[in-house]
Design a protein around this motif. Structure first.
Motif, PDB file in Angstrom:
ATOM      1  N   THR A   9      17.122  -1.888  -3.668  1.00 18.30           N
ATOM      2  CA  THR A   9      15.792  -1.534  -3.176  1.00 18.30           C
ATOM      3  C   THR A   9      15.772  -0.084  -2.708  1.00 18.30           C
ATOM      4  O   THR A   9      14.815   0.648  -2.962  1.00 18.30           O
ATOM      5  N   ARG A  10      16.820   0.341  -2.038  1.00 14.41           N
ATOM      6  CA  ARG A  10      16.913   1.736  -1.616  1.00 14.41           C
ATOM      7  C   ARG A  10      16.967   2.665  -2.814  1.00 14.41           C
ATOM      8  O   ARG A  10      16.307   3.709  -2.834  1.00 14.41           O
ATOM      9  N   GLN A  38       6.529  -1.725  -0.047  1.00 16.71           N
ATOM     10  CA  GLN A  38       6.964  -3.037  -0.531  1.00 16.71           C
ATOM     11  C   GLN A  38       5.815  -4.027  -0.410  1.00 16.71           C
ATOM     12  O   GLN A  38       5.438  -4.418   0.697  1.00 16.71           O
ATOM     13  N   LYS A  39       5.246  -4.386  -1.563  1.00 18.07           N
ATOM     14  CA  LYS A  39       4.181  -5.376  -1.619  1.00 18.07           C
ATOM     15  C   LYS A  39       4.479  -6.333  -2.768  1.00 18.07           C
ATOM     16  O   LYS A  39       4.899  -5.912  -3.841  1.00 18.07           O
ATOM     17  N   THR A  40       4.246  -7.593  -2.539  1.00 18.06           N
ATOM     18  CA  THR A  40       4.558  -8.625  -3.518  1.00 18.06           C
ATOM     19  C   THR A  40       3.294  -9.122  -4.225  1.00 18.06           C
ATOM     20  O   THR A  40       2.166  -8.790  -3.834  1.00 18.06           O
ATOM     21  N   HIS A  61       0.239  -1.333  -6.711  1.00 16.19           N
ATOM     22  CA  HIS A  61       0.648  -2.562  -6.019  1.00 16.19           C
ATOM     23  C   HIS A  61       1.311  -3.525  -7.014  1.00 16.19           C
ATOM     24  O   HIS A  61       2.405  -4.044  -6.750  1.00 16.19           O
ATOM     25  N   LEU A 120      10.912   2.859  -4.051  1.00 17.16           N
ATOM     26  CA  LEU A 120       9.539   2.347  -4.099  1.00 17.16           C
ATOM     27  C   LEU A 120       8.731   2.953  -2.955  1.00 17.16           C
ATOM     28  O   LEU A 120       9.245   3.110  -1.844  1.00 17.16           O
ATOM     29  N   VAL A 123       4.706  -2.172  -8.245  1.00 13.59           N
ATOM     30  CA  VAL A 123       5.736  -2.326  -7.215  1.00 13.59           C
ATOM     31  C   VAL A 123       6.142  -3.784  -7.064  1.00 13.59           C
ATOM     32  O   VAL A 123       7.331  -4.106  -6.907  1.00 13.59           O
ATOM     33  N   ALA A 124       5.162  -4.690  -7.106  1.00 10.73           N
ATOM     34  CA  ALA A 124       5.456  -6.119  -6.973  1.00 10.73           C
ATOM     35  C   ALA A 124       6.395  -6.589  -8.075  1.00 10.73           C
ATOM     36  O   ALA A 124       7.349  -7.341  -7.818  1.00 10.73           O
ATOM     37  N   ARG A 182      14.941  -8.537  -7.144  1.00  7.30           N
ATOM     38  CA  ARG A 182      15.345  -9.866  -6.667  1.00  7.30           C
ATOM     39  C   ARG A 182      16.151 -10.607  -7.722  1.00  7.30           C
ATOM     40  O   ARG A 182      17.054 -11.382  -7.398  1.00  7.30           O
ATOM     41  N   LEU A 203       9.876  -5.185  -7.340  1.00  6.94           N
ATOM     42  CA  LEU A 203      10.586  -5.959  -6.320  1.00  6.94           C
ATOM     43  C   LEU A 203      11.130  -7.263  -6.887  1.00  6.94           C
ATOM     44  O   LEU A 203      12.242  -7.689  -6.552  1.00  6.94           O
ATOM     45  N   GLU A 204      10.342  -7.893  -7.753  1.00  6.57           N
ATOM     46  CA  GLU A 204      10.806  -9.137  -8.373  1.00  6.57           C
ATOM     47  C   GLU A 204      11.991  -8.866  -9.291  1.00  6.57           C
ATOM     48  O   GLU A 204      12.933  -9.665  -9.357  1.00  6.57           O
TER      49      GLU A 204
END
Length: 260
Positions: free
Chosen positions: A61-62, A69-71, A115, A66, A118-119, A126, A122-123
């Motif tokens: 993530t670092r 952080q929004k999902t 948004h 990004l 970014v979502a 993950r 992030l996924e």
């Protein structure tokens, strides 16, 4: 005491950070609940695996840089009905990433393009994929600087290495000829090798203006769109909507925003 030191040393040698923290808690629980040796060991290993996963996610993530952080859970699909939630959930499986396909979000400013990008980023993190985020302007400035220094190949490797490259805000600034050709070079390098998510406030028919050359724009789009999904977002800006709710914005007789 000797046994504690041996366990501590063994954990350090194995690179385990979580087991020493929870060892005695689990040992006490095992004693009270008559847990078997194998279950006790499994509990410790699962603790360490979870800690390792959390470290991987934090590091990636670092690295991704990004802007926030929004999902997907935080995206208001009712406010933007032009965005198909089922389609977004399908993209969140990262099927497109595994097949080196691209996702392009098109729409006016403020409708949630970044948004969603970014979502998905992030996924991807993950699911243990490497991700890197940049704006189009930052990207071309970085490539131009590397080109001037004679380090363009190294810089291109930086942008082609991540499994997912997110390029935000294509079209907010026109590119000069050199920048447009460097952008094409990057797209060509990632073509069928790595997935990209792109956002733009311009329709594809306007990309010739962005790159200052219709032929070059066609070549870029040819590679981007060959394996891709385009999401057109048509709706009101979230930022304008929030201002209207707060009473900081009203519309004039032509329906145009008037800031109070």
């Amino acid at each position: 005491m000797m046994l504690e030191q041996r366990i501590q040393h063994a954990c350090e040698e194995l690179g385990w950070s979580r087991v020493p923290e929870v060892l005695y808690q689990h040992a006490e629980q095992a004693s009270k609940e008559n847990i078997s040796y194998l279950e006790f060991l499994d509990n410790l290993l699962q603790e360490e695996l979870r800690a390792k996963y959390e470290r991987i996610i934090l590091t990636r993530t670092r690295f991704a840089r990004l802007p926030f952080q929004k999902t997907l859970e935080e995206f208001d699909f009712t406010f933007q009905p032009s965005v198909d939630e089922r389609r977004m959930r399908d993209l969140a499986t990262m099927h497109f990433l595994g097949h080196q396909e691209n996702v392009i979000f098109l729409g006016p400013p403020g409708v949630g393009k970044t948004h969603l990008a970014v979502a998905l980023g992030l996924e991807a993190i993950r699911q243990r994929y490497s991700v890197y985020f940049t704006t189009a302007n930052e990207l071309v400035e970085s490539l131009e600087e590397a080109h001037e220094k004679g380090t363009i190949r190294r810089k291109l490797r930086q942008y082609t290495k991540p499994a997912l490259l997110i390029v935000d805000e294509i079209g907010y600034r026109k590119m000069n000829n050199a920048a447009a050709h460097l952008f094409f070079q990057l797209v060509a390098e990632r073509y069928e090798k790595g997935a990209m998510i792109l956002t733009s406030n311009k329709s594809y028919s306007e990309w010739g203006d962005i790159f200052g050359d219709n032929v070059l724009a066609t070549a870029i789009l040819d590679r981007i769109l060959h394996h891709s999904t385009t999401v057109n977002i048509r709706g009101e800006s979230y930022r304008i909507q929030e201002k209207k709710k707060a009473g900081f914005l009203r519309l004039d007789e032509d329906g145009k925003p008037m800031t109070l």
